[in-house]
Design a protein around this motif. Structure first.
Motif, short mmCIF file in Angstrom:
data_model
loop_
_atom_site.label_atom_id
_atom_site.label_comp_id
_atom_site.label_asym_id
_atom_site.label_seq_id
_atom_site.Cartn_x
_atom_site.Cartn_y
_atom_site.Cartn_z
N LEU A 195 -37.50 73.01 -28.41
CA LEU A 195 -36.86 74.24 -29.18
C LEU A 195 -34.82 74.12 -29.66
O LEU A 195 -35.21 75.14 -30.53
N LEU A 196 -34.32 73.28 -29.04
CA LEU A 196 -33.02 72.75 -29.29
C LEU A 196 -33.62 72.29 -31.14
O LEU A 196 -32.08 72.31 -31.82
N THR A 197 -34.52 71.96 -31.67
CA THR A 197 -34.12 71.08 -32.49
C THR A 197 -34.55 72.33 -33.81
O THR A 197 -35.42 73.50 -33.72
N PRO A 198 -34.58 71.68 -34.99
CA PRO A 198 -34.52 72.44 -35.84
C PRO A 198 -35.64 72.48 -36.48
O PRO A 198 -36.88 71.47 -36.58
N GLY A 199 -35.99 73.46 -37.43
CA GLY A 199 -37.31 73.85 -37.50
C GLY A 199 -38.57 74.42 -36.54
O GLY A 199 -39.38 75.31 -36.79
N VAL A 200 -37.92 74.76 -35.34
CA VAL A 200 -39.15 75.09 -34.22
C VAL A 200 -38.93 76.29 -33.41
O VAL A 200 -37.70 77.25 -32.94
N ARG A 201 -39.64 77.26 -33.90
CA ARG A 201 -39.70 78.84 -33.79
C ARG A 201 -38.54 78.86 -34.41
O ARG A 201 -37.69 79.73 -33.81
N SER A 202 -38.27 78.84 -35.95
CA SER A 202 -37.72 79.63 -36.81
C SER A 202 -37.63 80.70 -36.55
O SER A 202 -36.76 81.68 -36.67
N GLY A 203 -38.45 81.30 -36.60
CA GLY A 203 -38.80 83.13 -36.53
C GLY A 203 -37.51 83.78 -35.59
O GLY A 203 -36.87 84.64 -36.20
N ALA A 204 -37.77 83.36 -34.02
CA ALA A 204 -37.50 83.98 -33.24
C ALA A 204 -36.20 83.39 -32.70
O ALA A 204 -35.25 84.41 -32.82
N ILE A 257 -30.36 74.48 -38.25
CA ILE A 257 -29.24 74.24 -37.42
C ILE A 257 -29.81 73.19 -35.63
O ILE A 257 -30.63 74.08 -35.03
N ASP A 258 -29.09 72.01 -35.36
CA ASP A 258 -29.88 71.04 -34.61
C ASP A 258 -28.69 71.61 -33.27
O ASP A 258 -27.50 71.09 -33.46
N TYR A 259 -29.72 72.36 -32.21
CA TYR A 259 -28.77 72.75 -31.64
C TYR A 259 -29.05 71.63 -29.54
O TYR A 259 -28.34 71.94 -28.56
N SER A 260 -29.61 70.74 -30.93
CA SER A 260 -29.64 69.95 -28.79
C SER A 260 -28.42 69.30 -28.13
O SER A 260 -28.04 68.53 -27.47
N ARG A 261 -27.51 69.37 -29.04
CA ARG A 261 -26.00 68.83 -28.29
C ARG A 261 -24.82 69.70 -28.32
O ARG A 261 -24.19 69.61 -27.67
N ASP A 262 -25.63 71.14 -28.51
CA ASP A 262 -25.34 72.18 -27.85
C ASP A 262 -24.64 72.91 -26.37
O ASP A 262 -25.69 72.16 -26.16
N PRO A 263 -23.04 72.09 -25.32
CA PRO A 263 -23.68 72.05 -23.84
C PRO A 263 -23.38 73.78 -23.66
O PRO A 263 -24.25 73.97 -22.55
N THR A 264 -23.62 74.85 -24.77
CA THR A 264 -24.08 76.06 -24.11
C THR A 264 -25.66 76.00 -23.61
O THR A 264 -26.20 76.73 -23.22
N CYS A 265 -26.54 75.31 -24.86
CA CYS A 265 -27.86 75.69 -24.59
C CYS A 265 -28.26 74.52 -23.04
O CYS A 265 -29.84 74.66 -22.61
N LEU A 266 -27.65 73.67 -23.41
CA LEU A 266 -28.75 72.54 -22.59
C LEU A 266 -28.38 72.41 -21.05
O LEU A 266 -29.60 72.35 -20.18
N PRO A 267 -27.67 73.16 -20.23
CA PRO A 267 -28.15 73.22 -18.85
C PRO A 267 -29.87 74.24 -19.07
O PRO A 267 -30.36 73.60 -18.14
N CYS A 268 -29.64 74.87 -19.47
CA CYS A 268 -31.31 75.52 -19.27
C CYS A 268 -32.55 74.87 -19.98
O CYS A 268 -33.83 75.19 -20.05
N THR A 270 -32.83 70.93 -20.81
CA THR A 270 -32.70 69.65 -20.28
C THR A 270 -32.85 69.61 -18.29
O THR A 270 -32.78 70.55 -17.57
N THR A 271 -33.17 68.49 -18.18
CA THR A 271 -33.41 68.17 -16.69
C THR A 271 -31.34 67.85 -16.14
O THR A 271 -31.09 66.70 -16.62
N GLY A 272 -30.61 67.81 -15.48
CA GLY A 272 -29.44 67.67 -14.40
C GLY A 272 -28.83 67.36 -15.48
O GLY A 272 -27.76 66.85 -15.13
N PHE A 273 -28.37 68.52 -16.71
CA PHE A 273 -27.24 68.22 -17.65
C PHE A 273 -25.95 68.62 -16.92
O PHE A 273 -25.63 69.58 -16.15
N GLY A 274 -25.18 67.75 -16.49
CA GLY A 274 -23.37 68.07 -15.88
C GLY A 274 -23.86 67.45 -14.89
O GLY A 274 -22.86 67.57 -13.79
N GLU A 275 -25.43 66.59 -14.16
CA GLU A 275 -24.54 66.58 -13.03
C GLU A 275 -24.85 64.71 -13.19
O GLU A 275 -25.52 64.40 -14.31
N PRO A 276 -25.22 64.43 -11.96
CA PRO A 276 -25.01 62.86 -11.36
C PRO A 276 -26.18 62.21 -11.79
O PRO A 276 -26.81 63.04 -11.24
#
Length: 140
Positions: free
Chosen positions: A7-16, A26-37, A39-45
């Motif tokens: 869902l963070l990648t360009p063109g996916v669910r564009s309407g929403a 826009i590619d949101y796949s590096r946005d730290p506000t998006c990554l916690p929800c 991905t798995t374990g973002f910001g954790e060891p």
């Protein structure tokens, strides 16, 4: 959930995205506000760092909601051949049974894509069979 990263990648669910004020190109796949929800374990060891460094941690995997599987996924507990395992054994080994509280870690008012209280109803989703991927029977 496993496809949440997409869902963070360009063109996916564009309407929403557009309807909620996001640029669908826009590619949101590096946005730290998006990554916690998404991905798995973002910001954790041992958790998600980037798609290049930790591609297997992209998406919301089982352990995000069920806890680390190192204890309850032990072959002697979860083997398909072992028909004697009990729910209490799995819980004692660390299995978390998702509750509304677990889901609301991401499906909450801070979620920028949608007012989650409007679209996420835990009880209704359970009744509709959300997460019923396969019948998992727990002997009591």
């Amino acid at each position: 959930m496993a496809r949440a990263f997409e869902l963070l990648t360009p063109g996916v669910r564009s309407g929403a995205k557009r309807a909620r004020g996001f640029d669908p190109d826009i590619d949101y796949s590096r946005d730290p506000t998006c990554l916690p929800c998404h991905t798995t374990g973002f910001g954790e060891p041992g958790g998600f760092v980037s798609l290049e460094e930790t591609p297997k941690m992209a998406g919301v995997q089982c352990e995000v909601c069920h806890g680390a599987g190192e204890g309850y996924l032990a072959p002697h507990l979860m083997s398909l051949q072992n028909k004697s395992y009990k729910r209490a054994d799995l819980l004692a080994a660390g299995l978390i049974l998702p509750s509304e509280e677990v889901c609301l870690k991401c499906h909450n008012e801070e979620n920028p894509i949608a007012p989650q209280r409007e679209i996420f109803n835990y009880t209704l989703r359970r009744e509709q069979g959300t997460h019923e991927h396969f019948p998992l029977k727990f002997p009591h």
